[in-house]
Every structure is written in structure tokens, then in C-alpha cells.
Design a protein around this motif. Structure first.
Motif, PDB file in Angstrom:
ATOM      1  N   ALA A  73       0.853  -1.193   0.000  1.00 43.82           N
ATOM      2  CA  ALA A  73       0.000   0.000   0.000  1.00 43.82           C
ATOM      3  C   ALA A  73       0.886   1.239   0.000  1.00 43.82           C
ATOM      4  O   ALA A  73       1.905   1.282   0.693  1.00 43.82           O
ATOM      5  CB  ALA A  73      -0.918  -0.012   1.219  1.00 43.82           C
ATOM      6  N   ILE A  74       0.506   2.237  -0.787  1.00 40.60           N
ATOM      7  CA  ILE A  74       1.362   3.412  -0.952  1.00 40.60           C
ATOM      8  C   ILE A  74       1.133   4.490   0.088  1.00 40.60           C
ATOM      9  O   ILE A  74       1.979   5.338   0.301  1.00 40.60           O
ATOM     10  CB  ILE A  74       1.204   4.027  -2.366  1.00 40.60           C
ATOM     11  N   ASP A  75      -0.005   4.483   0.726  1.00 40.12           N
ATOM     12  CA  ASP A  75      -0.335   5.575   1.637  1.00 40.12           C
ATOM     13  C   ASP A  75      -0.777   5.025   2.987  1.00 40.12           C
ATOM     14  O   ASP A  75      -1.914   5.199   3.406  1.00 40.12           O
ATOM     15  CB  ASP A  75      -1.436   6.440   1.004  1.00 40.12           C
ATOM     16  N   THR A  76       0.146   4.333   3.667  1.00 39.44           N
ATOM     17  CA  THR A  76      -0.167   3.703   4.944  1.00 39.44           C
ATOM     18  C   THR A  76       0.952   3.945   5.951  1.00 39.44           C
ATOM     19  O   THR A  76       2.105   4.149   5.574  1.00 39.44           O
ATOM     20  CB  THR A  76      -0.391   2.188   4.787  1.00 39.44           C
ATOM     21  N   ALA A  77       0.588   3.877   7.214  1.00 35.62           N
ATOM     22  CA  ALA A  77       1.567   3.966   8.300  1.00 35.62           C
ATOM     23  C   ALA A  77       1.897   2.571   8.835  1.00 35.62           C
ATOM     24  O   ALA A  77       2.702   2.444   9.755  1.00 35.62           O
ATOM     25  CB  ALA A  77       1.017   4.842   9.430  1.00 35.62           C
ATOM     26  N   LEU A  78       1.296   1.532   8.275  1.00 33.70           N
ATOM     27  CA  LEU A  78       1.500   0.165   8.753  1.00 33.70           C
ATOM     28  C   LEU A  78       2.376  -0.622   7.775  1.00 33.70           C
ATOM     29  O   LEU A  78       1.931  -0.979   6.682  1.00 33.70           O
ATOM     30  CB  LEU A  78       0.145  -0.531   8.934  1.00 33.70           C
ATOM     31  N   PRO A  79       3.623  -0.902   8.150  1.00 34.22           N
ATOM     32  CA  PRO A  79       4.502  -1.673   7.262  1.00 34.22           C
ATOM     33  C   PRO A  79       3.922  -3.061   6.971  1.00 34.22           C
ATOM     34  O   PRO A  79       3.409  -3.731   7.872  1.00 34.22           O
ATOM     35  CB  PRO A  79       5.803  -1.789   8.062  1.00 34.22           C
ATOM     36  N   GLY A  80       3.987  -3.463   5.712  1.00 33.91           N
ATOM     37  CA  GLY A  80       3.506  -4.775   5.307  1.00 33.91           C
ATOM     38  C   GLY A  80       2.066  -4.795   4.827  1.00 33.91           C
ATOM     39  O   GLY A  80       1.563  -5.852   4.455  1.00 33.91           O
ATOM     40  N   TRP A  81       1.402  -3.646   4.805  1.00 37.79           N
ATOM     41  CA  TRP A  81       0.020  -3.580   4.306  1.00 37.79           C
ATOM     42  C   TRP A  81       0.087  -3.812   2.797  1.00 37.79           C
ATOM     43  O   TRP A  81       0.599  -2.986   2.050  1.00 37.79           O
ATOM     44  CB  TRP A  81      -0.580  -2.225   4.615  1.00 37.79           C
ATOM     45  N   LEU A  82      -0.430  -4.954   2.364  1.00 38.58           N
ATOM     46  CA  LEU A  82      -0.366  -5.322   0.944  1.00 38.58           C
ATOM     47  C   LEU A  82      -1.713  -5.117   0.269  1.00 38.58           C
ATOM     48  O   LEU A  82      -2.760  -5.112   0.913  1.00 38.58           O
ATOM     49  CB  LEU A  82       0.066  -6.780   0.792  1.00 38.58           C
ATOM     50  N   VAL A  83      -1.658  -4.971  -1.048  1.00 38.33           N
ATOM     51  CA  VAL A  83      -2.858  -4.851  -1.863  1.00 38.33           C
ATOM     52  C   VAL A  83      -2.732  -5.869  -2.992  1.00 38.33           C
ATOM     53  O   VAL A  83      -1.717  -5.919  -3.689  1.00 38.33           O
ATOM     54  CB  VAL A  83      -3.011  -3.420  -2.431  1.00 38.33           C
ATOM     55  N   LEU A  84      -3.753  -6.691  -3.136  1.00 41.16           N
ATOM     56  CA  LEU A  84      -3.816  -7.717  -4.173  1.00 41.16           C
ATOM     57  C   LEU A  84      -4.776  -7.209  -5.240  1.00 41.16           C
ATOM     58  O   LEU A  84      -5.955  -6.967  -4.965  1.00 41.16           O
ATOM     59  CB  LEU A  84      -4.303  -9.020  -3.545  1.00 41.16           C
ATOM     60  N   ILE A  85      -4.260  -7.022  -6.455  1.00 35.63           N
ATOM     61  CA  ILE A  85      -4.964  -6.280  -7.500  1.00 35.63           C
ATOM     62  C   ILE A  85      -5.181  -7.148  -8.742  1.00 35.63           C
ATOM     63  O   ILE A  85      -4.222  -7.711  -9.278  1.00 35.63           O
ATOM     64  CB  ILE A  85      -4.111  -5.049  -7.910  1.00 35.63           C
ATOM     65  N   PRO A  86      -6.428  -7.244  -9.240  1.00 30.31           N
ATOM     66  CA  PRO A  86      -6.640  -7.969 -10.500  1.00 30.31           C
ATOM     67  C   PRO A  86      -5.904  -7.276 -11.648  1.00 30.31           C
ATOM     68  O   PRO A  86      -5.843  -6.051 -11.705  1.00 30.31           O
ATOM     69  CB  PRO A  86      -8.147  -7.904 -10.726  1.00 30.31           C
ATOM     70  N   ARG A  87      -5.375  -8.069 -12.571  1.00 37.18           N
ATOM     71  CA  ARG A  87      -4.639  -7.529 -13.712  1.00 37.18           C
ATOM     72  C   ARG A  87      -5.562  -6.975 -14.789  1.00 37.18           C
ATOM     73  O   ARG A  87      -5.120  -6.241 -15.665  1.00 37.18           O
ATOM     74  CB  ARG A  87      -3.742  -8.612 -14.335  1.00 37.18           C
ATOM     75  N   ARG A  88      -6.839  -7.322 -14.758  1.00 43.31           N
ATOM     76  CA  ARG A  88      -7.791  -6.731 -15.700  1.00 43.31           C
ATOM     77  C   ARG A  88      -8.810  -5.948 -14.888  1.00 43.31           C
ATOM     78  O   ARG A  88      -8.938  -6.126 -13.679  1.00 43.31           O
ATOM     79  CB  ARG A  88      -8.465  -7.783 -16.579  1.00 43.31           C
ATOM     80  N   HIS A  89      -9.541  -5.081 -15.566  1.00 38.50           N
ATOM     81  CA  HIS A  89     -10.475  -4.203 -14.856  1.00 38.50           C
ATOM     82  C   HIS A  89     -11.746  -4.943 -14.466  1.00 38.50           C
ATOM     83  O   HIS A  89     -12.466  -5.449 -15.321  1.00 38.50           O
ATOM     84  CB  HIS A  89     -10.825  -2.989 -15.716  1.00 38.50           C
ATOM     85  N   VAL A  90     -12.007  -4.996 -13.169  1.00 31.48           N
ATOM     86  CA  VAL A  90     -13.280  -5.484 -12.643  1.00 31.48           C
ATOM     87  C   VAL A  90     -13.691  -4.552 -11.509  1.00 31.48           C
ATOM     88  O   VAL A  90     -12.835  -4.065 -10.762  1.00 31.48           O
ATOM     89  CB  VAL A  90     -13.225  -6.949 -12.155  1.00 31.48           C
ATOM     90  N   THR A  91     -14.975  -4.298 -11.387  1.00 29.61           N
ATOM     91  CA  THR A  91     -15.464  -3.418 -10.328  1.00 29.61           C
ATOM     92  C   THR A  91     -16.310  -4.171  -9.313  1.00 29.61           C
ATOM     93  O   THR A  91     -16.830  -3.568  -8.380  1.00 29.61           O
ATOM     94  CB  THR A  91     -16.289  -2.252 -10.908  1.00 29.61           C
ATOM     95  N   SER A  92     -16.438  -5.469  -9.483  1.00 26.39           N
ATOM     96  CA  SER A  92     -17.220  -6.296  -8.567  1.00 26.39           C
ATOM     97  C   SER A  92     -16.645  -7.699  -8.570  1.00 26.39           C
ATOM     98  O   SER A  92     -16.217  -8.206  -9.626  1.00 26.39           O
ATOM     99  CB  SER A  92     -18.679  -6.326  -9.034  1.00 26.39           C
ATOM    100  N   ILE A  93     -16.657  -8.339  -7.428  1.00 27.24           N
ATOM    101  CA  ILE A  93     -16.191  -9.729  -7.347  1.00 27.24           C
ATOM    102  C   ILE A  93     -17.007 -10.609  -8.293  1.00 27.24           C
ATOM    103  O   ILE A  93     -16.476 -11.557  -8.875  1.00 27.24           O
ATOM    104  CB  ILE A  93     -16.275 -10.238  -5.898  1.00 27.24           C
ATOM    105  N   ALA A  94     -18.276 -10.285  -8.486  1.00 25.15           N
ATOM    106  CA  ALA A  94     -19.139 -11.067  -9.370  1.00 25.15           C
ATOM    107  C   ALA A  94     -18.650 -11.067 -10.812  1.00 25.15           C
ATOM    108  O   ALA A  94     -19.008 -11.950 -11.591  1.00 25.15           O
ATOM    109  CB  ALA A  94     -20.576 -10.543  -9.305  1.00 25.15           C
ATOM    110  N   GLU A  95     -17.818 -10.093 -11.201  1.00 26.43           N
ATOM    111  CA  GLU A  95     -17.285 -10.017 -12.559  1.00 26.43           C
ATOM    112  C   GLU A  95     -16.052 -10.900 -12.765  1.00 26.43           C
ATOM    113  O   GLU A  95     -15.606 -11.077 -13.891  1.00 26.43           O
ATOM    114  CB  GLU A  95     -16.903  -8.574 -12.894  1.00 26.43           C
ATOM    115  N   MET A  96     -15.510 -11.441 -11.677  1.00 23.68           N
ATOM    116  CA  MET A  96     -14.297 -12.255 -11.806  1.00 23.68           C
ATOM    117  C   MET A  96     -14.615 -13.592 -12.459  1.00 23.68           C
ATOM    118  O   MET A  96     -15.696 -14.149 -12.270  1.00 23.68           O
ATOM    119  CB  MET A  96     -13.661 -12.491 -10.428  1.00 23.68           C
ATOM    120  N   THR A  97     -13.654 -14.107 -13.220  1.00 23.37           N
ATOM    121  CA  THR A  97     -13.797 -15.440 -13.798  1.00 23.37           C
ATOM    122  C   THR A  97     -13.518 -16.477 -12.708  1.00 23.37           C
ATOM    123  O   THR A  97     -12.951 -16.160 -11.653  1.00 23.37           O
ATOM    124  CB  THR A  97     -12.801 -15.648 -14.956  1.00 23.37           C
TER     125      THR A  97
END
Length: 195
Positions: A73-97
Motif C-alpha cells: 500500500a502506498i499511503d499507509t503507516a502500517l509496514p507490510g500492508w499489501l494490496v492484491l490487484i486484478p490484472r484486468r479491470h473489474v469493479t465487482s467480485i461477481a465479474e471475476m472469472t
């Protein structure tokens, strides 16, 4: 409210809708994949970063595969805060394959184990909202829950570590150190780090 005196609204023809769609689809900044079930999006900051993954700082590409990218995470005070990001654009979990969803579960487990080993956290929180203004692209926060975390920062209170003042923000040097340690841990567990 429509009154009886209002004239009926004329719907655009199918040809007009398709023409507008084609103009939109072919416009610069559209990141949708025509073979996947999603709606095109213009000017998505996350998609722009996915498109230039090799140019990102190392902490923005800790690991990646065909479906997901891992970033600190780029804007955090907590070391190790990770973000897991889909490589294609989805705006809802329901859109995931199904493949993206299966890979998501594997990544959440891998990252949680790596964070326990690297940060010494007692467990991780995994959270997904995608509600912040300008960031509707689905992303999962994988957050180290440290033993000494104050009561008011546990559970959803952990989001109090986001958007800190500049002097409290995790610096680039610390994010780089964590990136190296997390990559080493993932690699030792047999996790491929890039597609």
C-alpha cells in the motif's frame, strides 16, 4: 413522475447504441478485454499501473501472475500492508472469472503466510470494498495484524493507518526492504513471482 400529458420517450435504435459503443470502445484509455465479461472503463489509475508494470517501483510489483499483482500500500503507516490487484479491470467480485477467483484464494493464503513470517504478525485481515473515490477497480487489502495493535486499530479500525501524515507514512526504503523479504519468502515457498 411522468404524467399522462408527457410524450413517450423514444429509445435509441440498436444501430445508434452499437455505434456509440464502438466509438467508446476504440477511444484512448479504454482498458477492457473484449473476450472477458466486463464493461470498459476510461482512465482507471489501477489499470494504468497494470499496463506499465515493468516501470513501477519494486514495492508496486512484489509479485504477479496472469491474474493478480501484489503491491505494498502506498499511503499507509502500517509496514507490510499489501494490496492484491486484478490484472484486468473489474469493479465487482461477481465479474471475476472462475480462474481469477481460484487464484485469488491461493494468493490470499500465500501472502498471509509470507506476512506472518516476515512481519511477525499474529494473523492477517483480508478486506475488499473498492469504494474509495477514484478507485472502483476491485482490490483486496491483505493487512498484517500485529500483536501490539491497539484495540482501536483492530478490525475495521485498522483503516485508521491509511492516509497518514507524511512523517508517519511507510517510506520507500522500508517498502523496498519488505519487498525483498516477501519475495524471498514467496520464492522459498515455490511461488512464481512474475507471469
Amino acid at each position: 413522475m411522468v404524467s399522462k400529458a408527457d410524450p413517450p420517450q423514444r429509445m435509441p435504435s440498436q444501430a445508434a447504441v452499437l455505434q456509440r459503443w464502438a466509438v467508446f470502445w476504440n477511444s484512448p484509455g479504454c482498458h477492457a478485454d473484449p473476450l472477458l465479461p466486463t464493461v470498459p472503463i476510461m482512465n482507471c489509475w489501477v489499470c494504468d499501473n497494470n499496463d506499465r508494470i515493468d516501470a513501477l517501483p519494486t514495492w508496486e510489483r512484489i509479485a504477479a501472475d496472469e491474474y493478480w499483482r501484489v503491491a505494498h500500500a502506498i499511503d499507509t503507516a502500517l509496514p507490510g500492508w499489501l494490496v492484491l490487484i486484478p490484472r484486468r479491470h473489474v469493479t465487482s467480485i461477481a465479474e471475476m472469472t472462475d480462474a481469477e477467483a481460484a487464484d485469488l484464494g491461493a494468493w490470499q493464503g500465500r501472502l498471509s503466510r509470507a506476512l506472518v513470517a516476515v512481519t511477525g504478525c499474529v494473523k492477517t485481515y483480508v478486506v475488499q470494498f473498492a469504494e474509495k473515490e477514484g478507485v472502483s477497480h476491485v482490490h483486496f487489502h491483505v493487512i498484517p495484524r500485529m500483536a501490539e495493535l491497539p484495540d482501536d486499530r483492530r478490525g475495521v479500525g485498522v483503516f485508521g493507518y491509511l492516509d497518514p501524515s507524511p512523517e508517519l507514512r511507510v517510506g520507500d526504503e522500508r517498502k523496498s526492504e519488505l519487498t525483498l523479504a516477501l519475495r524471498a519468502r514467496l520464492r522459498s515457498a515455490g511461488v512464481p513471482l512474475s507471469p
